[in-house]
Scaffold this active site. Structure first.
Site, PDB file in Angstrom:
ATOM      1  N   HIS A   1       0.879  -1.174   0.000  1.00 52.78           N
ATOM      2  CA  HIS A   1       0.000   0.000   0.000  1.00 52.78           C
ATOM      3  C   HIS A   1       0.918   1.225   0.000  1.00 52.78           C
ATOM      4  O   HIS A   1       2.014   1.173   0.559  1.00 52.78           O
ATOM      5  CB  HIS A   1      -0.839  -0.058   1.285  1.00 52.78           C
TER       6      HIS A   1
ATOM      7  N   GLN B   1      -4.268  -5.118   7.042  1.00 53.91           N
ATOM      8  CA  GLN B   1      -5.241  -6.055   6.457  1.00 53.91           C
ATOM      9  C   GLN B   1      -5.181  -7.426   7.125  1.00 53.91           C
ATOM     10  O   GLN B   1      -5.819  -8.366   6.645  1.00 53.91           O
ATOM     11  CB  GLN B   1      -4.990  -6.212   4.948  1.00 53.91           C
TER      12      GLN B   1
END
Lengths: 124, 418
Positions: free
Chosen positions: B127, B207
């Site tokens: 990310h 996540q």
């Protein structure tokens, strides 16, 4: 089905008007929307102070492509001063839909490209 | 990760008030959980109750409310520490989110330990929040930034990690679970190899902590970060876990009140962790809310949450495979979380449907997904992809919602076919 994908918008998406580029453009400009990767380029030819030809190229969602296609039709025959007077509301009116803040950026991408091209025109 | 306890998503949905609402005249199917989750009543009530009955600033007041608020804030720290099996509660630092936690490490540990000629390793599936802070650090210090390659199947290429570890490596920063591919990376294996090469390790668990049991002691990582808003907690709540010995050697990130031991007119000395890294009045109610979220998830059981999401992902992959023109990226179901990113073309055509348009059509049917690069532009480039559509599941999602997703994809194909 939702108003956004009305037939005239889908029609401009499926059969874009004035798609392509111009070798002898008087001004050209290209911008992308980094959020979604959409890219729109405009090539515009001005004769006798009025737009005589306009082409768009690039790729994007239904809203950004339909908006670019409609904009090339809308600016035909307009003076440079008239182009400078185009507002965001004109684009929304042209599309005939109300949009949320994210999709509004898709709709306005081609106008931003035009505005940047006009800025360059002033510099030259 | 046993599957000893199954969860009942339909029963759990009753805990989440927002799931009762309609969107465009249809029941909301919220499939954008990798971006942010929804909150159960227990979390909303905990924040509400804290403001109504216990709120004051913390750590300095000697009045009753300040003592109650301090106790609630520190109790939340204990809950989080237990949730991730932190060996010491002082290793749990509250931040605004995972992004701030990574920046904290980059600006403090990074600037004290990474110099010209050193190497920092990330991966191609990061990310932006676990990439850009390291780009800035290495550019400023003259260090080198290197990326572990991702295979066509969406796995990390560990041979490429080994090649990069052969050198002056100071840090390996990698995501535990990819927010696009859903890949569950072999974290323990990577930490072991990095440590053997003398590097420190930061795990981006944004996540993973919300979706599966995570044990920082077993992982043996040096730093681990996550966000509260992705795990049923309030926005503005996030966590940096750090190995206590490392935190004690690190300079502060932000300076000001609440993080000092003694201040003179010209100088100051720092408090010990965790308060050294919590300058200013923190997000107190948000931390309390995060504690309630941890209680809620623990009550459901993280092994059960993970099993449920893997099952939904497998079902989604199976259903989407039956739709002509859909291409899912990432590994097979047994190696991924409940994150499914995909592209769609119109049948019998190469014309792709833009994810924005797909998401809009799905929204007309009350189905919320994400469209775009999901803050992972280099990964999309790696796969030669423009923007993608992403459905991401959580404990309250059902197979029926997957069916509605698939039906919406077919609707979009019909609408946009010439």
């Amino acid at each position: 089905m939702n108003k956004l994908y009305r037939e005239h918008i889908l029609d401009h998406y499926r059969h874009p008007r004035n798609q392509g580029t111009l070798d002898d453009a008087d001004f050209s400009s290209e911008l992308d929307n980094p959020v979604c990767g959409d890219v729109v380029r405009l090539d515009v030819r001005v004769e006798g102070g009025r737009v005589s030809e306009a082409r768009f190229s690039g790729h994007g969602c239904v809203v950004s492509i339909a908006s670019a296609s409609m904009l090339t039709e809308k600016i035909m025959g307009k003076t440079v001063e008239e182009l400078k007077g185009l507002q965001d509301e004109d684009v929304f009116e042209m599309l005939g839909v109300t949009l949320g803040p994210v999709r509004a950026k898709c709709a306005l991408l081609s106008l931003r490209v035009l505005q940047e091209g006009l800025d360059h025109l002033d510099e030259t | 990760m046993g599957n000893q306890k199954r969860l009942d998503p339909v029963a759990l949905r009753a805990d989440f008030p927002i799931l009762a609402r309609e969107v465009n005249g249809r029941p909301l199917a919220y499939l954008d959980n990798a971006a942010s989750s929804q909150r159960p009543r227990a979390v909303i009530d905990a924040v509400d109750e804290f403001y109504r009955a216990h709120y004051a600033n913390i750590h300095r007041g000697v009045h009753t409310l300040s003592e109650e608020a301090t106790a609630a804030y520190e109790e939340a720290r204990d809950k989080v520490a237990a949730f991730i099996h932190a060996p010491d509660r002082r290793g749990v630092i509250f931040t605004r989110n995972a992004t701030e936690a990574i920046n904290l490490v980059a600006y403090t540990w990074g600037r004290a330990n990474v110099g010209a000629g050193d190497r920092v390793i990330v991966t191609e599936m990061e990310h932006h929040s676990n990439l850009v802070p390291w780009q800035v650090l290495t550019r400023e210090t003259g260090a080198e930034l290197a990326s572990v390659a991702v295979t066509d199947e969406g796995r990390l290429d560990l041979a490429s990690l080994d090649r990069l570890l052969d050198g002056p490596v100071k840090l390996v920063a990698f995501t535990h679970v990819s927010n696009v591919l859903g890949t569950l990376n072999p974290a323990q294996e990577i930490v072991g190899r990095a440590h053997a090469a003398g590097a420190r390790v930061l795990v981006d668990a944004a996540q993973s902590v919300p979706h599966l049991p995570v044990d920082v002691a077993a992982l043996d990582c040096d730093f681990l970060v996550f966000s509260g808003h992705k795990m049923c907690g309030p926005t503005g709540s996030g966590v940096l876990y750090g190995r206590l010995g490392l935190l004690e050697e690190m300079p502060p990130f932000l300076t000001g009140g609440g993080m000092i031991r003694r201040v003179s007119r010209t100088d100051a000395t720092w408090d010990a962790p965790p308060s050294r890294f919590e300058a200013g009045t923190p997000a107190i109610a948000e931390a309390v809310g995060l504690g309630a979220a941890v209680d809620y998830l623990s009550g459901v059981g993280m092994a059960a949450v993970w099993a449920h999401e893997q099952e939904l992902a497998a079902y989604a992959l199976e259903r989407l495979a039956g739709v002509q023109g859909v291409r899912v990226i990432g590994p097979p179901a047994d190696e991924r979380s409940g994150v499914v990113a995909f592209t769609v073309t119109v049948p019998r055509s190469i014309e792709s449907i833009h994810p924005h348009d797909l998401a809009q059509v799905l929204d007309m049917g009350g189905v919320a997904i994400r469209a775009g690069h999901h803050c992972a532009q280099p990964l999309h480039e790696r796969f030669g992809l423009g923007p993608t559509a992403r459905a991401s599941f959580y404990l309250y999602n059902t197979r029926e919602e997957v069916d509605r997703l698939v039906a919406g994809v077919r609707t979009a194909q019909g609408l946009f076919s010439a």
